[in-house]
Scaffold this motif. Structure first.
Motif, PDB file in Angstrom:
ATOM      1  N   HIS A   1      57.070  -1.046  76.438  1.00  0.00           N
ATOM      2  CA  HIS A   1      55.725  -1.091  77.001  1.00  0.00           C
ATOM      3  C   HIS A   1      55.552  -2.328  77.879  1.00  0.00           C
ATOM      4  O   HIS A   1      54.565  -3.021  77.827  1.00  0.00           O
ATOM      5  CB  HIS A   1      54.689  -1.057  75.873  1.00  0.00           C
ATOM      6  N   TYR A   2      56.582  -2.630  78.648  1.00  0.00           N
ATOM      7  CA  TYR A   2      56.542  -3.824  79.479  1.00  0.00           C
ATOM      8  C   TYR A   2      56.687  -3.404  80.936  1.00  0.00           C
ATOM      9  O   TYR A   2      57.463  -2.505  81.247  1.00  0.00           O
ATOM     10  CB  TYR A   2      57.676  -4.780  79.080  1.00  0.00           C
TER      11      TYR A   2
ATOM     12  N   TYR B   1      57.945  -3.609  63.892  1.00  0.00           N
ATOM     13  CA  TYR B   1      58.497  -4.969  63.830  1.00  0.00           C
ATOM     14  C   TYR B   1      58.407  -5.527  62.400  1.00  0.00           C
ATOM     15  O   TYR B   1      59.320  -6.192  61.922  1.00  0.00           O
ATOM     16  CB  TYR B   1      57.758  -5.919  64.786  1.00  0.00           C
TER      17      TYR B   1
ATOM     18  N   TYR C   1      58.466 -13.239  72.310  1.00  0.00           N
ATOM     19  CA  TYR C   1      58.065 -13.004  73.704  1.00  0.00           C
ATOM     20  C   TYR C   1      56.557 -12.934  73.882  1.00  0.00           C
ATOM     21  O   TYR C   1      56.053 -13.128  74.984  1.00  0.00           O
ATOM     22  CB  TYR C   1      58.733 -11.755  74.291  1.00  0.00           C
ATOM     23  N   TYR C   2      55.839 -12.669  72.778  1.00  0.00           N
ATOM     24  CA  TYR C   2      54.382 -12.616  72.910  1.00  0.00           C
ATOM     25  C   TYR C   2      53.780 -14.006  73.151  1.00  0.00           C
ATOM     26  O   TYR C   2      52.715 -14.116  73.752  1.00  0.00           O
ATOM     27  CB  TYR C   2      53.747 -11.937  71.697  1.00  0.00           C
TER      28      TYR C   2
HETATM   29 FE    FE Z   1      56.509  -5.485  71.692  1.00  0.00          FE
END
Ligand code: FE
Length: 356
Positions: free
Chosen positions: A50-51, A181, A237-238
């Motif tokens: 979703h990037y 996750y 990464y968030y």
């Molecule tokens: Fe993610």
């Protein structure tokens, strides 16, 4: 009569001209190079990533190879279901998902096939590939402790397990257990410490929840900065996404968050991957293999990983400056397939301890 004929002729010409200028303009391009259609090389991807950043890499691949990349985006469970339903008729050549648990599941269901490539074998270390090469990692992420720089002294942090102690009562924020996750995190504890210890850990975290789980990883860090809790369990990464957000409020949140890699003296920090698998019934496996070779190459890896603030899996590529600023860390040393193999048990444990 001659006049009428001319009129009719003009009318006919006009009609056919209208016809030509609309639909047939397209037809002409798809029909005339009929040979081109059959020989045009493509890769069809089902992806749950979703990037926004993946497309640029696919474009670069197309430019380099002339192979067109088509992408269908949906949630990974939907994609796997679709792949299963479509069976031999599927148009998908490659599945890309942002969790190894899904790749494992696709493999278990017989939806994948071996990716034979010396290039990929040399680009990606063995521990980031399935034993039979039914999937390979493309990027890596760590699930870390994001703590309030204001209220937490990192010297007081140590392990995931330590978060179950009374001193963290009402201080831990983390998203729901339906999230893959978290499922993979708990699956790793089952692999490393056994189900009993994993259950104790999950129960201990529930006991120390600052609030009922809600929202995504970014929302957990926002809750920390808002003072709802002191620390959050999130993917690396968030933090990068907050710091580089177009929303200044998110940038501020990112600036007030510290990154801590837990379990450095013990089992290592939990890591997960984004990865790819060739579909069993893909018609363009050769082209799909070329794409995976490209995505794992030194050239693409820094872009692919850094654009989403992830870690490259190609050991010849350095992580971005931002990730380097988080510091080096020791990762869990387990067979990543176990995150998939233990997924059902992890879900069961979450249910048992009441982690929503
Ligand atoms: Fe993610």
């Amino acid at each position: 009569m001659k006049k009428l004929f001319s009129f009719l002729l003009i009318a006919v010409l006009a009609v056919s001209a209208v016809g030509c200028s609309k639909a047939p303009a397209k037809e002409a391009t798809t029909e005339a190079p009929a040979d081109a259609v059959t020989t045009e090389k493509v890769v069809n991807i089902y992806s749950d990533r979703h990037y926004d950043t993946d497309q640029a890499l696919f474009d670069m691949f197309t430019e380099e190879t002339g192979i067109k990349v088509n992408i269908v985006k949906a949630k990974s469970d939907e994609l796997l279901e679709r792949l299963e339903t479509e069976g031999e008729d599927t148009e998908a050549d490659l599945v890309i998902t942002s969790d190894v648990g899904r790749l494992y599941r696709a493999n278990e269901k017989g939806l994948t096939k071996e990716l034979v490539s010396e290039v990929v074998d040399s680009n990606v270390p063995e521990n980031f590939r399935d034993a039979k090469n039914n999937w390979t990692a493309l990027t890596m992420r760590a699930r870390i402790l994001a703590y309030s720089l204001d209220r937490v002294n990192p010297a007081d942090l140590s392990t995931y397990e330590a978060l179950t102690a009374d001193e963290f009562a009402g201080k831990v924020v983390v998203r729901s257990s339906s999230n893959i996750y978290n499922q993979s995190l708990l699956a790793s504890f089952i692999a490393l410490n056994g189900e009993e210890a994993a259950t104790e850990w999950a129960a201990g975290i529930v006991k120390n929840f600052a609030r009922d789980p809600k929202g995504n990883d970014r929302d957990q860090m926002k809750a920390v900065v808002a003072g709802e809790g002191d620390l959050a369990i999130v993917n690396t990464y968030y933090v990068g996404k907050l710091l580089n957000s177009s929303d200044p409020v998110e940038v501020e949140v990112g600036k007030q968050i510290g990154v801590f890699f837990p379990n450095q003296e013990t089992t290592g920090t939990h890591v997960n991957i984004s990865g790819a698998a060739l579909t069993k019934h893909g018609k363009n496996s050769e082209e799909a293999t070329l794409l995976v070779e490209f995505l794992t190459s030194e050239k693409a890896q820094s872009d692919y990983a850094n654009a989403n603030y992830e870690y490259p899996v190609n050991p010849n590529v350095e992580p971005s400056e931002l990730l380097k600023s988080f510091g080096e860390f020791k990762a869990q040393d387990i067979d990543l397939s176990l995150l998939g193999a233990n997924n059902a048990d992890a879900v069961k444990v979450f249910g048992k301890v009441g982690w929503q």
